[in-house]
Enzyme design. Structure first.
Site, PDB file in Angstrom:
ATOM      1  N   GLY A  53       0.801  -1.225   0.000  1.00 25.14           N
ATOM      2  CA  GLY A  53       0.000   0.000   0.000  1.00 25.14           C
ATOM      3  C   GLY A  53       0.833   1.272   0.000  1.00 25.14           C
ATOM      4  N   THR A  54       2.099   1.168   0.395  1.00 26.71           N
ATOM      5  CA  THR A  54       2.924   2.382   0.556  1.00 26.71           C
ATOM      6  C   THR A  54       4.324   2.164  -0.039  1.00 26.71           C
ATOM      7  N   PHE A 101      13.054   1.153  13.247  1.00 27.06           N
ATOM      8  CA  PHE A 101      13.304   2.506  13.758  1.00 27.06           C
ATOM      9  C   PHE A 101      14.713   2.541  14.304  1.00 27.06           C
ATOM     10  N   TYR A 118      22.564  -3.588   5.039  1.00 30.80           N
ATOM     11  CA  TYR A 118      23.175  -3.946   6.327  1.00 30.80           C
ATOM     12  C   TYR A 118      22.752  -5.333   6.831  1.00 30.80           C
ATOM     13  N   LYS A 158      16.598  -9.118   9.102  1.00 30.85           N
ATOM     14  CA  LYS A 158      16.838  -9.138   7.647  1.00 30.85           C
ATOM     15  C   LYS A 158      17.903 -10.186   7.300  1.00 30.85           C
ATOM     16  N   PRO A 212      18.081  -3.139  -1.001  1.00 35.02           N
ATOM     17  CA  PRO A 212      18.118  -1.743  -1.452  1.00 35.02           C
ATOM     18  C   PRO A 212      19.002  -0.884  -0.556  1.00 35.02           C
ATOM     19  N   PRO A 256      19.463   3.457   0.301  1.00 31.13           N
ATOM     20  CA  PRO A 256      18.439   4.429   0.670  1.00 31.13           C
ATOM     21  C   PRO A 256      17.599   4.934  -0.496  1.00 31.13           C
TER      22      PRO A 256
HETATM   23  C1  LIG Z   1      22.409   7.364   9.113  1.00 30.47           C
HETATM   24  C2  LIG Z   1      21.018   7.744   8.712  1.00 30.47           C
HETATM   25  C3  LIG Z   1      20.588   7.233   7.370  1.00 30.47           C
HETATM   26  C4  LIG Z   1      19.624   8.163   6.707  1.00 30.47           C
HETATM   27  C5  LIG Z   1      18.864   7.521   5.597  1.00 30.47           C
HETATM   28  C6  LIG Z   1      17.519   7.149   5.968  1.00 30.47           C
HETATM   29  C7  LIG Z   1      16.863   6.043   5.557  1.00 30.47           C
HETATM   30  C8  LIG Z   1      17.135   5.070   4.498  1.00 30.47           C
HETATM   31  C9  LIG Z   1      18.342   4.263   4.587  1.00 30.47           C
HETATM   32  C10 LIG Z   1      18.406   2.940   4.727  1.00 30.47           C
HETATM   33  C11 LIG Z   1      17.206   2.142   5.044  1.00 30.47           C
HETATM   34  C12 LIG Z   1      17.567   0.742   5.294  1.00 30.47           C
HETATM   35  C13 LIG Z   1      16.680  -0.157   5.734  1.00 30.47           C
HETATM   36  C14 LIG Z   1      15.301   0.109   5.957  1.00 30.47           C
HETATM   37  C15 LIG Z   1      14.538  -0.841   6.512  1.00 30.47           C
HETATM   38  C16 LIG Z   1      13.127  -0.626   6.782  1.00 30.47           C
HETATM   39  O1  LIG Z   1      12.483  -1.528   7.209  1.00 30.47           O
HETATM   40  S1  LIG Z   1      12.431   0.880   6.435  1.00 30.47           S
HETATM   41  C17 LIG Z   1      10.668   0.613   6.644  1.00 30.47           C
HETATM   42  C18 LIG Z   1      10.195   1.275   7.842  1.00 30.47           C
HETATM   43  N1  LIG Z   1       8.750   1.198   7.858  1.00 30.47           N
HETATM   44  C19 LIG Z   1       8.080   0.922   8.953  1.00 30.47           C
HETATM   45  O2  LIG Z   1       8.631   0.741  10.022  1.00 30.47           O
HETATM   46  C20 LIG Z   1       6.585   0.875   8.810  1.00 30.47           C
HETATM   47  C21 LIG Z   1       5.889   0.099   9.891  1.00 30.47           C
HETATM   48  N2  LIG Z   1       6.270   0.554  11.227  1.00 30.47           N
HETATM   49  C22 LIG Z   1       5.401   0.626  12.284  1.00 30.47           C
HETATM   50  O3  LIG Z   1       4.235   0.344  12.180  1.00 30.47           O
HETATM   51  C23 LIG Z   1       5.969   1.044  13.631  1.00 30.47           C
HETATM   52  O4  LIG Z   1       7.031   1.928  13.452  1.00 30.47           O
HETATM   53  C24 LIG Z   1       6.477  -0.177  14.462  1.00 30.47           C
HETATM   54  C25 LIG Z   1       7.589  -0.934  13.759  1.00 30.47           C
HETATM   55  C26 LIG Z   1       6.978   0.327  15.819  1.00 30.47           C
HETATM   56  C27 LIG Z   1       5.342  -1.191  14.697  1.00 30.47           C
HETATM   57  O5  LIG Z   1       4.182  -0.569  15.137  1.00 30.47           O
HETATM   58  P1  LIG Z   1       3.282  -1.234  16.333  1.00 30.47           P
HETATM   59  O6  LIG Z   1       3.057  -2.649  16.101  1.00 30.47           O
HETATM   60  O7  LIG Z   1       2.105  -0.336  16.485  1.00 30.47           O
HETATM   61  O8  LIG Z   1       4.265  -1.155  17.559  1.00 30.47           O
HETATM   62  P2  LIG Z   1       4.247  -0.216  18.883  1.00 30.47           P
HETATM   63  O9  LIG Z   1       4.164   1.214  18.531  1.00 30.47           O
HETATM   64  O10 LIG Z   1       3.200  -0.773  19.796  1.00 30.47           O
HETATM   65  O11 LIG Z   1       5.699  -0.510  19.454  1.00 30.47           O
HETATM   66  C28 LIG Z   1       6.099  -1.829  19.764  1.00 30.47           C
HETATM   67  C29 LIG Z   1       7.269  -1.754  20.747  1.00 30.47           C
HETATM   68  O12 LIG Z   1       8.347  -1.043  20.129  1.00 30.47           O
HETATM   69  C30 LIG Z   1       8.688   0.105  20.928  1.00 30.47           C
HETATM   70  N3  LIG Z   1       9.071   1.220  20.058  1.00 30.47           N
HETATM   71  C31 LIG Z   1       8.353   1.761  19.069  1.00 30.47           C
HETATM   72  N4  LIG Z   1       9.007   2.784  18.509  1.00 30.47           N
HETATM   73  C32 LIG Z   1      10.172   2.918  19.186  1.00 30.47           C
HETATM   74  C33 LIG Z   1      11.286   3.810  19.075  1.00 30.47           C
HETATM   75  N5  LIG Z   1      11.332   4.769  18.161  1.00 30.47           N
HETATM   76  N6  LIG Z   1      12.307   3.638  19.929  1.00 30.47           N
HETATM   77  C34 LIG Z   1      12.294   2.656  20.869  1.00 30.47           C
HETATM   78  N7  LIG Z   1      11.262   1.763  21.011  1.00 30.47           N
HETATM   79  C35 LIG Z   1      10.217   1.900  20.188  1.00 30.47           C
HETATM   80  C36 LIG Z   1       7.405   0.419  21.675  1.00 30.47           C
HETATM   81  O13 LIG Z   1       7.658   1.192  22.828  1.00 30.47           O
HETATM   82  C37 LIG Z   1       6.891  -0.970  21.979  1.00 30.47           C
HETATM   83  O14 LIG Z   1       7.599  -1.557  23.038  1.00 30.47           O
HETATM   84  P3  LIG Z   1       6.981  -1.566  24.549  1.00 30.47           P
HETATM   85  O15 LIG Z   1       5.670  -2.282  24.491  1.00 30.47           O
HETATM   86  O16 LIG Z   1       6.808  -0.126  24.949  1.00 30.47           O
HETATM   87  O17 LIG Z   1       7.995  -2.267  25.361  1.00 30.47           O
HETATM   88  N1  LIG Z   2      13.218   2.947   1.723  1.00 35.85           N
HETATM   89  C1  LIG Z   2      14.458   2.531   1.920  1.00 35.85           C
HETATM   90  O1  LIG Z   2      15.417   3.314   1.873  1.00 35.85           O
HETATM   91  C2  LIG Z   2      14.732   1.107   2.182  1.00 35.85           C
HETATM   92  C3  LIG Z   2      13.729   0.183   2.375  1.00 35.85           C
HETATM   93  N2  LIG Z   2      14.043  -1.130   2.574  1.00 35.85           N
HETATM   94  C4  LIG Z   2      12.991  -2.139   2.665  1.00 35.85           C
HETATM   95  O2  LIG Z   2      12.024  -1.884   1.679  1.00 35.85           O
HETATM   96  C5  LIG Z   2      10.765  -2.375   2.113  1.00 35.85           C
HETATM   97  C6  LIG Z   2       9.718  -1.298   1.969  1.00 35.85           C
HETATM   98  O3  LIG Z   2      10.035  -0.207   2.828  1.00 35.85           O
HETATM   99  P1  LIG Z   2       9.501   1.267   2.548  1.00 35.85           P
HETATM  100  O4  LIG Z   2       8.597   1.248   1.395  1.00 35.85           O
HETATM  101  O5  LIG Z   2      10.644   2.171   2.553  1.00 35.85           O
HETATM  102  O6  LIG Z   2       8.683   1.574   3.882  1.00 35.85           O
HETATM  103  P2  LIG Z   2       7.130   1.544   4.219  1.00 35.85           P
HETATM  104  O7  LIG Z   2       7.013   1.853   5.655  1.00 35.85           O
HETATM  105  O8  LIG Z   2       6.380   2.379   3.249  1.00 35.85           O
HETATM  106  O9  LIG Z   2       6.713   0.034   3.956  1.00 35.85           O
HETATM  107  C7  LIG Z   2       6.542  -0.931   4.938  1.00 35.85           C
HETATM  108  C8  LIG Z   2       5.225  -1.626   4.681  1.00 35.85           C
HETATM  109  O10 LIG Z   2       5.114  -2.739   5.570  1.00 35.85           O
HETATM  110  C9  LIG Z   2       3.789  -2.826   6.002  1.00 35.85           C
HETATM  111  N3  LIG Z   2       3.759  -3.491   7.308  1.00 35.85           N
HETATM  112  C10 LIG Z   2       4.382  -3.101   8.444  1.00 35.85           C
HETATM  113  N4  LIG Z   2       4.084  -3.932   9.450  1.00 35.85           N
HETATM  114  C11 LIG Z   2       3.279  -4.882   8.921  1.00 35.85           C
HETATM  115  C12 LIG Z   2       2.645  -6.015   9.466  1.00 35.85           C
HETATM  116  N5  LIG Z   2       2.767  -6.353  10.758  1.00 35.85           N
HETATM  117  N6  LIG Z   2       1.879  -6.788   8.652  1.00 35.85           N
HETATM  118  C13 LIG Z   2       1.737  -6.452   7.332  1.00 35.85           C
HETATM  119  N7  LIG Z   2       2.315  -5.399   6.774  1.00 35.85           N
HETATM  120  C14 LIG Z   2       3.069  -4.606   7.559  1.00 35.85           C
HETATM  121  C15 LIG Z   2       3.291  -1.380   6.091  1.00 35.85           C
HETATM  122  O11 LIG Z   2       1.874  -1.307   5.926  1.00 35.85           O
HETATM  123  P3  LIG Z   2       0.837  -1.187   7.153  1.00 35.85           P
HETATM  124  O12 LIG Z   2       1.306  -0.086   8.019  1.00 35.85           O
HETATM  125  O13 LIG Z   2      -0.478  -0.971   6.458  1.00 35.85           O
HETATM  126  O14 LIG Z   2       0.866  -2.517   7.845  1.00 35.85           O
HETATM  127  C16 LIG Z   2       4.017  -0.732   4.925  1.00 35.85           C
HETATM  128  O15 LIG Z   2       3.203  -0.732   3.790  1.00 35.85           O
HETATM  129  C17 LIG Z   2      10.963  -2.871   3.528  1.00 35.85           C
HETATM  130  O16 LIG Z   2      11.218  -4.256   3.518  1.00 35.85           O
HETATM  131  C18 LIG Z   2      12.220  -2.144   3.965  1.00 35.85           C
HETATM  132  O17 LIG Z   2      12.897  -2.855   4.956  1.00 35.85           O
HETATM  133  C19 LIG Z   2      15.317  -1.574   2.627  1.00 35.85           C
HETATM  134  C20 LIG Z   2      16.353  -0.703   2.473  1.00 35.85           C
HETATM  135  C21 LIG Z   2      16.137   0.706   2.196  1.00 35.85           C
END
Ligand SMILES: CCCCC/C=C\C/C=C\C/C=C\C=C\C(=O)SCCNC(=O)CCNC(=O)[C@H](O)C(C)(C)COP(=O)(O)OP(=O)(O)OC[C@H]1O[C@@H](n2cnc3c(N)ncnc32)[C@H](O)[C@@H]1OP(=O)(O)O
Ligand SMILES: NC(=O)C1=CN([C@@H]2O[C@H](COP(=O)(O)OP(=O)(O)OC[C@H]3O[C@@H](n4cnc5c(N)ncnc54)[C@H](OP(=O)(O)O)[C@@H]3O)[C@@H](O)[C@H]2O)C=CC1
Length: 331
Positions: A64-65, A145, A195, A210, A236, A238
């Site tokens: 979706g995103t 995060f 990484y 990962k 990927p 960034p």
């Molecule tokens: C040097 C800098 C580089 C700059 C370049 C920038 C970026 C790009 C470069 C490289 C990227 C490389 C890899 C990328 C990988 C990725 O995966 S990116 C995709 C990211 N997308 C998402 O994360 C989308 C989905 N995320 C979420 O929904 C939420 O963020 C979460 C993952 C937290 C899950 O949500 P939810 O299930 O609602 O969890 P909770 O909010 O209930 O939290 C669960 C527990 O985690 C603790 N927590 C949450 N946030 C933090 C935080 N920021 N710090 C510390 N802890 C955190 C929270 O407190 C809960 O724990 P407790 O119950 O309190 O113990």
């Molecule tokens: N952007 C970047 O620079 C980089 C991204 N990646 C990887 O690329 C992929 C996409 O990331 P990106 O598009 O940037 O970030 P987004 O946050 O947009 O994508 C993450 C997606 O995962 C879904 N998601 C999260 N938690 C769950 C769950 N519990 N069940 C089902 N779906 C879930 C979210 O949807 P919803 O909230 O609706 O659940 C969201 O659509 C990821 O695997 C990330 O690790 C890797 C390296 C670099």
């Protein structure tokens, strides 16, 4: 004559000393060459021939995103019927409608939290009813995060590793078993990160999970080829998405430094990774399995080589450094 040579050498030595001092004092500030990004313009069009995914069904988790959305748009444009699955149904539905209306191909939205194996099983039931089993599975959903590891709670660790590693495993195993039962081949793709290979501080749950995903996919590439299944990985670098950048660089303070260390001088684009994902998932890549494709503009090797900082030394400074090195006698 000898005095003239000695005089020149003395002046050169003085220049060398003062330039070396400048280098030590100010590093390379202000000495960078112009941006090289213009050499590497990103192309946005779908790369494969139109119709490459006709009669194909593709499941994209997190479709979706961000990057998942871009991959869905490209596959749909190339003829696939797509299913996008994640937690937020409203976002999925909006994306599905937008893409369908642009491509004319159906995109289905299915709510699913990949951490829950029962929800995954129900999602696959729903999918079977809507489209039949998929030809293409892209495990793209993730959570992440930045956080010092000493601040991580057990639930924070569990949340990330559940989404990334367990979620990928639940989706892959559920679909794999049903595909095997139906004697249907498929292409599985996992989106990891650079990484996953090196590890990284401050994103330790993500790095660990990962790396696990990569082990899972490499293992299944070996085991399930006999069922017609291919398993590949894209790492990927960034690429700007709200999901990633809001959690990894919330203030934007690190973006410039990130771009500076990428040899191609820019971030990647969603359309670029979508083209790669489409190729890997297509029949054009039917001999590709067990591959780990780094797609990062050169960032990984740039970070790895300890002398790469020397990129910022100017040609004039090189002349001086060379003289210093050549003039060194003995060890
Ligand atoms: C040097 C800098 C580089 C700059 C370049 C920038 C970026 C790009 C470069 C490289 C990227 C490389 C890899 C990328 C990988 C990725 O995966 S990116 C995709 C990211 N997308 C998402 O994360 C989308 C989905 N995320 C979420 O929904 C939420 O963020 C979460 C993952 C937290 C899950 O949500 P939810 O299930 O609602 O969890 P909770 O909010 O209930 O939290 C669960 C527990 O985690 C603790 N927590 C949450 N946030 C933090 C935080 N920021 N710090 C510390 N802890 C955190 C929270 O407190 C809960 O724990 P407790 O119950 O309190 O113990
Ligand atoms: N952007 C970047 O620079 C980089 C991204 N990646 C990887 O690329 C992929 C996409 O990331 P990106 O598009 O940037 O970030 P987004 O946050 O947009 O994508 C993450 C997606 O995962 C879904 N998601 C999260 N938690 C769950 C769950 N519990 N069940 C089902 N779906 C879930 C979210 O949807 P919803 O909230 O609706 O659940 C969201 O659509 C990821 O695997 C990330 O690790 C890797 C390296 C670099």
């Amino acid at each position: 004559m000898a005095a003239r040579v000695l005089g020149r050498a003395g002046r050169l030595a003085a220049v060398v000393r003062s330039s070396a001092l400048q280098l030590r004092l100010h590093g390379s500030a202000g000495l960078r060459f112009g941006s090289q990004a213009s050499f590497f313009p990103p192309l946005g069009d779908a790369m494969l021939p139109s119709g490459s995914f006709n009669n194909h069904v593709a499941l994209i988790t997190g479709g979706g995103t961000g990057l998942g959305r871009a991959m869905t748009a490209t596959l749909s444009q190339l003829g696939a019927q797509c299913i996008i699955a994640s937690r937020k149904l409203d976002i999925l539905q909006r994306t599905a409608e937008e893409i369908s209306s642009q491509t004319g191909n159906k995109v289905h939205a299915v709510q699913c939290d990949v951490r829950d194996p029962q929800a995954v099983s129900q999602c696959v039931d729903q999918m079977e009813a809507l489209t039949g089993l998929p030809d293409v599975i892209i495990n793209n959903a993730a959570g992440n995060f930045v956080c010092p590891s000493e601040r991580l709670s057990p639930n924070a660790w569990k949340t990330i590793t559940d989404i990334v590693l367990n979620g990928t495993a639940f989706v892959t195993l559920e679909l794999g078993k049903r595909l095997i039962q139906n004697q249907k081949g498929a292409s599985f793709l996992a989106i990891t990160t650079i990484y996953a290979e090196s590890g990284s501080g401050f994103v330790v749950p993500s790095a660990s999970a990962k790396a696990g995903v990569e082990a899972l996919y490499k293992s299944l590439a070996a085991e399930w080829g006999r069922y017609g299944h291919r398993f590949n990985i894209i790492q990927p670098g960034p690429i700007r998405t709200k999901g990633a950048f809001s959690r990894l660089d919330p203030t934007g303070a690190f973006e410039k430094a990130t771009i500076d260390r990428i040899p191609t001088g820019r971030l990647g684009t969603p359309a670029e990774i979508a083209n790669l994902a489409a190729y890997v998932s297509s029949n054009y890549a039917s001999w590709m399995s067990g591959a780990v494709i780094r797609f990062d503009g050169g960032e990984y090797v740039s970070l790895a080589g300890e002398f790469n900082e020397l990129r910022s030394v100017t040609p004039d400074q090189w002349k001086i450094l060379e003289v210093m090195i050549r003039n060194t006698k003995g060890s």
